[in-house]
Design an enzyme around this catalytic site. Structure first.
Site, mmCIF file in Angstrom:
data_model
loop_
_atom_site.group_PDB
_atom_site.id
_atom_site.type_symbol
_atom_site.label_atom_id
_atom_site.label_comp_id
_atom_site.label_asym_id
_atom_site.label_seq_id
_atom_site.Cartn_x
_atom_site.Cartn_y
_atom_site.Cartn_z
ATOM 1 C CB SER A 13 -0.912 -0.002 1.226
ATOM 2 O OG SER A 13 -0.156 -0.022 2.420
ATOM 3 C CG LEU A 15 2.963 1.188 -4.080
ATOM 4 C CD1 LEU A 15 2.764 0.118 -5.144
ATOM 5 C CD2 LEU A 15 4.441 1.415 -3.832
ATOM 6 N N GLY A 16 0.928 5.591 -3.786
ATOM 7 C CA GLY A 16 0.551 6.877 -4.385
ATOM 8 C C GLY A 16 -0.495 6.781 -5.465
ATOM 9 C CB ILE A 147 -10.299 -11.072 1.102
ATOM 10 C CG1 ILE A 147 -9.408 -12.311 1.123
ATOM 11 C CG2 ILE A 147 -11.767 -11.463 1.155
ATOM 12 C CD1 ILE A 147 -9.535 -13.137 2.386
ATOM 13 C CB CYS A 382 -13.541 22.837 13.528
ATOM 14 S SG CYS A 382 -15.014 21.815 13.809
ATOM 15 C CG MET A 385 -14.538 29.556 16.589
ATOM 16 S SD MET A 385 -15.747 29.765 15.275
ATOM 17 C CE MET A 385 -17.152 30.426 16.191
ATOM 18 C CD GLN A 386 -16.558 23.743 18.994
ATOM 19 O OE1 GLN A 386 -16.206 22.869 19.797
ATOM 20 N NE2 GLN A 386 -17.338 23.466 17.963
ATOM 21 N NE ARG A 471 -22.573 14.163 16.700
ATOM 22 C CZ ARG A 471 -21.602 13.519 16.068
ATOM 23 N NH1 ARG A 471 -20.345 13.669 16.470
ATOM 24 N NH2 ARG A 471 -21.849 12.746 15.031
ATOM 25 C CG HIS A 516 -13.107 21.723 8.767
ATOM 26 N ND1 HIS A 516 -12.022 21.322 9.514
ATOM 27 C CD2 HIS A 516 -14.210 21.368 9.473
ATOM 28 C CE1 HIS A 516 -12.445 20.728 10.625
ATOM 29 N NE2 HIS A 516 -13.761 20.751 10.625
ATOM 30 C CD GLU A 518 -9.261 22.383 7.227
ATOM 31 O OE1 GLU A 518 -9.526 21.461 8.028
ATOM 32 O OE2 GLU A 518 -9.591 23.568 7.412
#
Length: 544
Positions: A13, A15-16, A147, A382, A385-386, A471, A516, A518
């Site tokens: 895994s 590998l980009g 699998i 998020c 800020m809180q 939330r 968000h 970003e």
């Protein structure tokens, strides 16, 4: 009719594949084609929304409120095409929908099986919502041979038969490791990986070979011979100095030319890569540098803040400066022996990102206080800020017991569970007993900014739309007390009920946002708040 490009991975895994799909999409787009990129995820979660960031990395959120794999962030950043709910599917979602149909009796008594019911559902997903596109790039998560991914591999095999061989291209990513003891690159892992893929009925058209060292022509010819592809279809992928150099690197290696050859397209215009060349010129020739401290709780895995990291880089590109990111575990500041000043004083900006749970919260609040008192540029996102609102309530508004109901019962709930809001489908309601998955305020929501505010100046407008995933919400009933302490509510939901942005006008740069930002930043179109934050940090660097 749209043409399909299926991206698979073998050997190992990471590998980009996501960067490959994004870069290939950018290259085809640069040639004038209309492109959309999709991700097939084999795991049984319905979506990654309830998965730990340490296991899965960040959860990327689309405008229409889908919680998706972080690779969709790469797709958006490289192509500028906004992803949708229809661009990410998981095994969990597929099985959930099939079982719901079976319970309703939709299959008319048939035995429900992986083939054809699951594979048909995968194919339906791949073929949906593709009008007006030239290419649909589909990344298959996992590694060939797992699998979990077998139904997806079978589905794309069937799709080539359904659509015709001229309408599909298979690009397979593999590893060509270098063994120091032998002093040579080894092609056998790639050979075995391709053999595994062909055993499932798929012959790859193009091989993207990840390697630490250049692959000699002899080894490329060997791979081509044993893997049954033209030598020109063996594309080497070396480590890049920046992810934004990957499209240029792959073009130099001939990836887009080879993919077009598979489709028999020989008259496509040369790609216009000026925007990518400009980005790399800014990466290679910065005119300064700043150091930003990210005080969070998932700093042990940078993929947990993938979009955040890239947005900071984009802010640096906009200001033509190098951004050095210092990842700081918020829990460190909760220890008795912690030296907050020693850790934070060298920084030119402090950012407290989103997150969930109480762990590290007091360390984040301490960081906010430091930034406020020392007039260091501060950006809260998020939960950040809180925490800024709780810090302000405790230290400038005189509410000593200010807290959030997310961490337990409190007599001063400056932040509390959001129970009602207006969404695209009308009034949304939630409670503490609601399931955790997919129940947050998700997706793009509008906000109105105060005309004379810092954020309005940064955006250049007073009406914005940003993506949310939360939330809990700052309690608007504390607005008067917080504003009296100097923390101004400069952005609100259109109905005036939900605080979206706070700032301190008497501070050089102190902004907290509930959304968000970003998620909407691009290397060629940096988000205005990250651009402004890095600009403020650059000014700070000249003062210290």
């Amino acid at each position: 009719m749209a043409r399909f490009i299926f991206v698979t991975g073998g050997v190992v895994s990471s590998l980009g594949k996501g960067l490959l799909a994004a870069s290939l999409g950018a290259l085809l787009q640069a040639r004038g084609f209309k492109v959309r990129i999709r991700k097939f995820d084999p795991y049984l979660n319905v979506d990654p929304g309830t998965m730990s960031p340490y296991q899965h990395g960040e959860v990327y959120v689309t405008d229409d409120g889908a919680e998706t794999d972080l690779d969709l962030g790469h797709y958006e950043r490289f192509t500028g095409v906004a992803s949708r709910q229809s661009d990410n599917i998981t095994s969990g979602r597929i099985y959930r929908d099939i079982i719901a149909r079976e319970r309703r009796g939709d299959y008319l008594g048939a035995t429900v099986q992986v083939i054809p019911h699951v594979t048909n559902a995968i194919k339906e997903f791949a073929l949906a919502d593709i009008e007006g596109l030239d290419f649909v790039i589909c990344e298959i998560g996992g590694t060939v041979g797992d699998i979990e991914s077998l139904p997806f591999v079978e589905a794309i095999r069937q799709l080539r038969n359904d659509l015709g061989r001229d309408s599909c291209c298979f690009v397979h990513t593999t590893l060509v490791p270098y063994l120091a003891a032998a002093g040579e690159l080894k092609t056998k892992p790639t050979q075995h990986s391709v053999r595994e893929l062909t055993s499932y009925g798929i012959q790859p058209d193009v091989l993207l070979c990840r390697a630490e060292r250049p692959i000699p022509q002899g080894e490329r010819a060997k791979i081509a011979l044993f893997c049954n592809v033209p030598a020109s279809a063996v594309i080497q992928a070396l480590d890049a100095r920046s992810i934004y150099d990957v499209p240029l690197q792959y073009h130099r290696e001939g990836l887009d030319d080879e993919v077009l050859r598979v489709f028999g397209i020989s008259d496509a215009p040369a790609p216009d890569l000026a925007r990518w060349e400009d980005i790399m010129d800014r990466v290679d020739h910065p005119e300064g540098e700043v150091t930003i401290g990210v005080v969070g709780k998932y700093v042990g895995l940078q993929d947990a803040y993938k979009s955040l990291r890239e947005a900071l880089v984009h802010g640096g590109l906009a200001n033509r400066v190098k951004v050095n990111i210092r990842w700081i575990d918020a829990e460190v500041f909760e220890m008795e022996e912690a030296d907050l000043a020693a850790e934070l004083e060298p920084l030119h900006g402090i950012l407290v990102p989103g997150g969930f749970g109480e762990r590290g919260s007091e360390g984040k609040i301490a960081s906010v206080k430091f930034a406020r008192e020392r007039e260091v540029p501060f950006f809260g996102i998020c939960l950040g800020m809180q925490m800024a609102c709780i810090e302000g309530a405790r230290n400038t508004a005189g509410i000593e017991k200010a807290s959030t109901t997310e961490f337990g019962e409190t007599s001063e709930p400056v932040v509390g569970l959001i129970t009602e809001w207006m969404g695209p489908e009308g009034l949304q309601k939630r409670s503490a007993e609601t399931d955790l998955g997919g129940t947050m305020r998700l997706g793009a929501y509008a906000a109105k900014l105060s005309h004379n505010s810092k954020v309005a100046q940064q955006y250049g407008t007073t009406e914005i739309s940003e993506r949310h995933r939360h939330r809990y919400e700052v309690n608007v009933h504390y607005r008067a007390a917080l504003e009296k302490g100097g923390l101004i509510f400069s952005g609100m939901s259109p109905d005036g009920e939900l605080p979206e942005i706070v700032e301190r006008p008497d501070h050089p740069w102190f902004i907290g946002v509930q959304f968000h930002p970003e998620l909407k930043s691009r290397p060629f179109e940096p988000h205005p708040l990250f651009k402004g934050f890095i600009e403020a940090a650059l000014h700070q660097s000249r003062l210290v």
